[in-house]
Scaffold this motif. Structure first.
Motif: not given
Length: 217
Positions: A48-71
């Motif tokens: 499932a994918t969400l596409g944003f019309d401009g900068p992410r705001t609200g709860m969606a803005a809490w997510l960081a950019d994709p990155s490698a994950m040590g966990t």
């Protein structure tokens, strides 16, 4: 693009067209929703994918950019369910909850945090969230029956502060459950090959209410 790669089941929607300016799209910046399911190498893949019309705001803005994950290094290839995400800052999430434009939700969050601080002596933002890093993963990594092997892996910057907060939570919960006429939590720790392992478990002795954890690296 989904059709080019082969599609089994595909659902897409322009949320602006569906709900108008008062919809989810206007409050979070989300514009498009796309869900698809297909078979890849004889395995079912759902996305499932969400596409944003401009900068992410609200709860969606809490997510960081994709990155490698040590966990993810701590999860085996045999895991049945895996979910993982990276946030910008756990402390910023706490700040965001108490400053939401929805004043009722913000007031409720502030009241809950204040009540928790009085009962446990733990400041969620400064004692708990500030000790965490940005990575989180939750998986069913091991048998599902008779006792499911859930594994939570988080990035921790300050293990001492985190352990102190967890200890206060457990002690406060034990006090309250004893007042209610129940058995206190079972809290223990042991050192194996130089590493300390902790246990917090329900007083009923059930393995379903038992958690074990340690700090690595």
């Amino acid at each position: 693009e989904s059709y080019k790669n082969g599609a089994g089941f595909l659902l897409s929607a322009d949320l602006n067209a569906l709900g108008g300016k008062q919809a989810l799209a206007s409050s979070t910046g989300v514009r498009y929703f796309i869900a698809e399911e297909k078979e890849v190498n004889r395995q079912m893949e759902a996305r499932a994918t969400l596409g944003f019309d401009g900068p992410r705001t609200g709860m969606a803005a809490w997510l960081a950019d994709p990155s490698a994950m040590g966990t993810l290094d701590y999860i085996s290839p045999e895991a049945t369910i895996v979910t993982a995400f990276v946030v910008k800052s756990p402390a910023a999430i706490v700040d965001g909850l108490v400053s939401l434009q929805n004043h009722n939700v913000a007031a409720s969050a502030e009241k809950s945090l204040s009540s928790l601080r009085e009962q446990t002596g733990v400041d969620i933002r400064n004692d708990f969230a500030a000790a965490l890093g940005s990575e989180f993963s939750l998986s069913l990594d091991g048998p599902a029956i008779p006792v499911p092997s859930w594994k939570l892996v988080t990035e921790v910057y300050d293990p001492v502060k985190m352990q102190a907060a967890l200890g206060k939570f457990a002690e406060a919960y034990s006090r309250e459950t004893v007042k209610a006429g129940n058995r206190p939590l079972r809290i223990a720790q042991e050192v194996v090959e130089g590493r300390t392992y902790y246990m917090i478990a329900g007083g009923d002795g059930s393995p379903l209410t038992e958690a074990h954890y340690t700090f690595a690296d």
